[in-house]
Design an enzyme around this catalytic site. Structure first.
Site, PDB file in Angstrom:
ATOM      1  N   TYR A  61       0.827  -1.213   0.000  1.00 42.13           N
ATOM      2  CA  TYR A  61       0.000   0.000   0.000  1.00 42.13           C
ATOM      3  C   TYR A  61       0.858   1.259   0.000  1.00 42.13           C
ATOM      4  O   TYR A  61       0.994   1.944  -1.002  1.00 42.13           O
ATOM      5  CB  TYR A  61      -0.921  -0.016   1.241  1.00 42.13           C
ATOM      6  CG  TYR A  61      -2.304  -0.610   0.984  1.00 42.13           C
ATOM      7  CD1 TYR A  61      -2.459  -1.741   0.196  1.00 42.13           C
ATOM      8  CD2 TYR A  61      -3.439  -0.040   1.541  1.00 42.13           C
ATOM      9  CE1 TYR A  61      -3.717  -2.278  -0.035  1.00 42.13           C
ATOM     10  CE2 TYR A  61      -4.698  -0.574   1.311  1.00 42.13           C
ATOM     11  CZ  TYR A  61      -4.841  -1.687   0.528  1.00 42.13           C
ATOM     12  OH  TYR A  61      -6.085  -2.208   0.310  1.00 42.13           O
ATOM     13  N   GLU A  70      -8.742  -3.472   8.405  1.00 40.05           N
ATOM     14  CA  GLU A  70      -7.474  -3.255   9.095  1.00 40.05           C
ATOM     15  C   GLU A  70      -7.709  -2.383  10.330  1.00 40.05           C
ATOM     16  O   GLU A  70      -7.164  -2.636  11.391  1.00 40.05           O
ATOM     17  CB  GLU A  70      -6.483  -2.590   8.138  1.00 40.05           C
ATOM     18  CG  GLU A  70      -5.098  -2.469   8.740  1.00 40.05           C
ATOM     19  CD  GLU A  70      -4.063  -1.979   7.738  1.00 40.05           C
ATOM     20  OE1 GLU A  70      -4.417  -1.749   6.572  1.00 40.05           O
ATOM     21  OE2 GLU A  70      -2.896  -1.828   8.135  1.00 40.05           O
TER      22      GLU A  70
END
Lengths: 397, 390
Positions: free
Chosen positions: A133, A249
């Site tokens: 990411y 997350e």
């Protein structure tokens, strides 16, 4: 005997027969966590056996459908399994970013073929995943990422670099955000790609952290060829998947702040009583006592909020707005807890090496906790999201 | 138990919110204040509330109640808090009826509770004897006198004291209320401070009862009650009232916390509206990140407060062993939250927040009085630590 009770008894019997004795004692260090993967070095044969047996049963992911390697259990049975595992002290057979982060997004956005290809390997701990990411130039402003994937006809050619790739040097595959349309507005040119870390052109370099550990890597892509079948969801619609994954997350980061049920580690309160002592039924340091009490109020209020949000979701509420609140508060609460542990322990808690300091367990955990409010979206980003999405405050041009 | 309201409670919430919005908006409190209303609330409004069963939410049906619980009372109080609605819900129901229900004989309950539920009799509890909540520090004495008791002492800040028909007075039949025992042994139940306390029913019209109303910053009701050989009727067991007193305080605090939460929500919503309409530097001030982050933090504290309030109310209704802990938890969290929200409401409104015309000032005034009532966050933080064993 009803069906659930029968399931409980069968489960208990199975666990007793199949969970090796050494997998029923608490882990001493992080090194004993089982991550699975192609090159994983099991810390013992028992650890390998425990993963294998649970994997075959589908109980590493008991709530997943059977065809994806799960146990196909309903919510009540999953709860029973977890309760029985807790009662016997069974360790978790597998810790996995694949289970925690990738799978929820795959279940929602991936094709049937992709699910059948990847999910069973995640469930059995055969393939270990990492997350591509953040980039050196794209932290909080994640959508500005510049790693590119160019359409070469039969494959994409990926170039760029990622940072904070958790266990990038140990992972087998990566799920990665890439820019597939450099001319579109930043949120609309991103795609979600899966590829093998053994592909030619992939390299990693561990980053040493203030805790002394190196759980994160920089990861470099130099003309990496990725088959087009590895695109998840639609081209240039990867940001939607990215956000969905981030919500998961955040929710898992939030649980850091709650009181851990049945935790065997010495609690902050016990530590404080040991280290500071009691006088007339009160902690013998009125200022620390006050700080501890206020921390406990916040910790308990937060734990109750996790419970309330969970109960509201069961009643059909949208978890979206709550995930930023929980991420923000949970990570800040855990940081506070770690600070108080250091304060309670004094210099004993700042020991770094040696058995007398458990190799610096408290100090290293305290340092690790500083990242809680940075990773998965900083506290400031969470407050931005609440202000915009929940409170509907106007946005500057 | 799930930390969510059930369907009936949701319905009650909507109807209570609509009721206070229409029948007791903030302008109603302003009118009571500006006309120096001698009662301090509307008796007509109270009769309507009683007719809906709100004066008897947790009272059993045999005493004219609706047989629900404190959760329902909390839901109504939260709605009342939104508009700062003044009513006998706190003094008569949360305090008085709780004490009578817990300590009263069958005859006393029969005599008082149906009249409370019907909105006819007003009660209160006279606990405090100084500016702070120190429930074990009681100097008011009760001396046996034939079948009854003679009470002497001075009670301060008795909510609705000037209108209550019957006052539940905490007095000492034995033991010492001296400074030392009072400061060392709060709440332990067996300390010199808490042993020897008793509860008495005192009629407002009885000889030797002198009541003087006190004008407070929040324009709500408080009174000084002086007793000079006034006749008291024992409520419960002489000298052993502490567990009841402790429980009544917990229950009333959970209900008060619900009211405070409602006030905070209303003040917060008002402030968010202001951030979305006020312009400075050519922009809506709500676009400024300096304000956005503080707004988001207030939102988080309010969300946490919702959880602790519901938990405290549910713990009472379930008679849970940690009900006391949950009550103090709620009072600390909600007081901290309300301090933040009421202060920020003024600050974010700027100069306009300092004017009497703008409502946020009324919310700030009520906030501080409510925080002090039955113990502020410091008092309950200490108690919370003690209950956790440190």
């Amino acid at each position: 005997m009803d069906e659930l009770e029968q399931f409980r008894q069968e489960t208990r019997a199975w666990l007793e027969a199949n969970c090796p004795a050494s997998m029923r004692v608490p882990m001493k260090t992080e090194d004993e966590v089982c991550w699975g993967g192609r090159h994983f070095e099991f810390s013992s044969d028992d650890q390998r056996l425990w993963l294998q047996r649970m994997g075959e049963k589908g109980w590493t992911v008991p709530d997943w459908p059977v065809q994806y390697g799960g146990g196909g259990l309903d919510r009540k049975r999953v709860k029973i399994l977890h309760e029985e595992m807790r009662n016997l002290g069974c360790r978790s057979p597998l810790s996995s970013l694949g289970i925690l982060l990738l799978a929820p997004a795959m279940l929602k956005y991936a094709s049937e073929e992709q699910k059948l290809e990847h999910l069973p390997k995640i469930a059995r701990g055969e393939i270990r995943w990492c997350q591509g990411y953040s980039e050196p130039g794209s932290g909080s402003d994640l959508a500005s990422l510049s790693t590119s994937a160019v359409d070469m006809g039969d494959h994409y050619l990926v170039n760029g670099a990622k940072i904070w790739t958790s266990y990038g040097d140990k992972a087998d595959w990566i799920f990665c955000l890439v820019r597939t349309d450099p001319d579109a507005p930043k949120h609309e040119g991103i795609s979600f790609l899966l590829f093998d870390m053994e592909s030619e052109g992939v390299s990693t370099a561990p980053i040493r952290l203030i805790s002394g550990a190196s759980p994160f890597c920089q990861t470099f892509f130099d003309n990496v060829k990725v088959p087009k079948a590895n695109l998840v969801g639609e081209l240039n619609k990867g940001w939607t998947i990215a956000k969905h994954l981030l919500q998961h997350e955040r929710s898992s980061a939030a649980s850091l702040g709650a009181t851990a049920p049945g935790s065997r580690k010495q609690s902050l309160q016990e530590m404080a009583v040991d280290a500071i002592g009691m006088k007339d039924g009160k902690l013998d340091d009125p200022i620390f006592r006050q700080k501890l009490a206020r921390f406990h109020v916040r910790e308990q209020a937060f734990t109750l909020t996790m419970q309330r949000v969970g109960d509201e979701m069961k009643a059909g509420a949208d978890p979206g707005p709550a995930s930023s609140l929980l991420k923000y508060y949970g990570s800040e609460t855990n940081k506070e807890r770690r600070e108080l542990m250091i304060a309670a322990g004094g210099l004993d808690a700042l020991g770094w090496e040696g058995e007398e300091f458990e190799e610096g367990r408290l100090a290293r955990s305290w340092l690790r906790s500083k990242a809680n409010s940075i990773e998965g979206g900083t506290s400031e980003i969470q407050l931005n999201i609440i202000a915009k999405r929940v409170l509907g405050l106007p946005q500057a041009d | 138990m799930a930390l969510v309201l059930n369907e009936e409670q949701h319905l009650l919430k909507s109807s209570a919110e609509a009721f206070f919005r229409e029948r007791a908006p903030v302008t109603a409190l302003r009118a009571l204040r500006d006309t120096a209303d001698p009662t301090g609330f509307s008796r007509d409004l109270w009769r309507e509330m009683a007719a809906m069963g709100w004066a008897g939410t947790f009272l059993p049906e045999e005493y004219g109640g609706i047989g629900c619980g404190y959760t329902e009372l909390g839901v109504v109080m939260q709605a009342a808090g939104r508009t700062l609605a003044a009513s006998p819900l706190f003094a008569t129901v949360a305090l008085g009826a709780s004490a009578v229900l817990l300590a009263g004989s069958a005859e006393q309950k029969e005599r008082l509770l149906p009249a409370v539920a019907a909105g006819e009799t007003l009660l209160t509890v006279a606990l405090q004897e100084g500016p702070h909540h120190r429930p074990e520090r009681v100097a008011t004495s009760a001396v046996a006198n034939g079948e009854g008791y003679m009470l002497s002492g001075a009670k301060t800040y008795v909510p609705d004291g000037h209108v209550a028909d019957v006052i539940v007075v905490v007095a000492r039949t034995a033991g010492a209320g001296d400074e030392e025992s009072a400061t060392s042994g709060e709440g332990a139940g067996d300390s010199a401070g808490t042993a020897g306390l008793s509860l008495f029913l005192v009629d407002r019209e009885a000889a030797g009862v002198m009541i003087e109303r006190r004008s407070m910053a929040d324009s709500r009701n408080m009174a000084e009650v002086r007793l000079d050989g006034a006749t008291g009727e024992l409520l419960g067991t002489a000298g052993e009232a502490w567990p009841v007193i402790d429980t009544v305080i917990d229950r009333a605090n959970a209900v008060l916390a619900a009211e405070m939460l409602g006030s905070a929500q209303a003040a917060f919503e008002r402030t968010m509206e202001y951030l979305k309409t006020r312009e400075q530097f050519g922009a809506l001030i709500g676009t400024f990140q300096a304000l956005q982050h503080r707004a988001a933090q207030m939102f988080c504290e309010i969300e946490l407060s919702k959880s602790v309030v519901l938990k405290a109310l549910e713990a009472i209704d379930a008679d849970a062993p940690d009900a006391a802990l949950c009550a103090s938890l709620a009072k600390v969290q909600v007081s901290d939250m309300l301090r933040l929200v009421s202060d920020e409401a003024i600050q974010m409104h700027g100069g306009i927040g300092m004017t009497d015309e703008e409502d946020v000032g009324l919310y700030l005034k009520r906030a501080r009085v409510a925080q002090q009532m039955l113990g502020d966050e410091n008092c309950h933080l200490d108690r919370y630590a003690r209950l956790r064993g440190y």
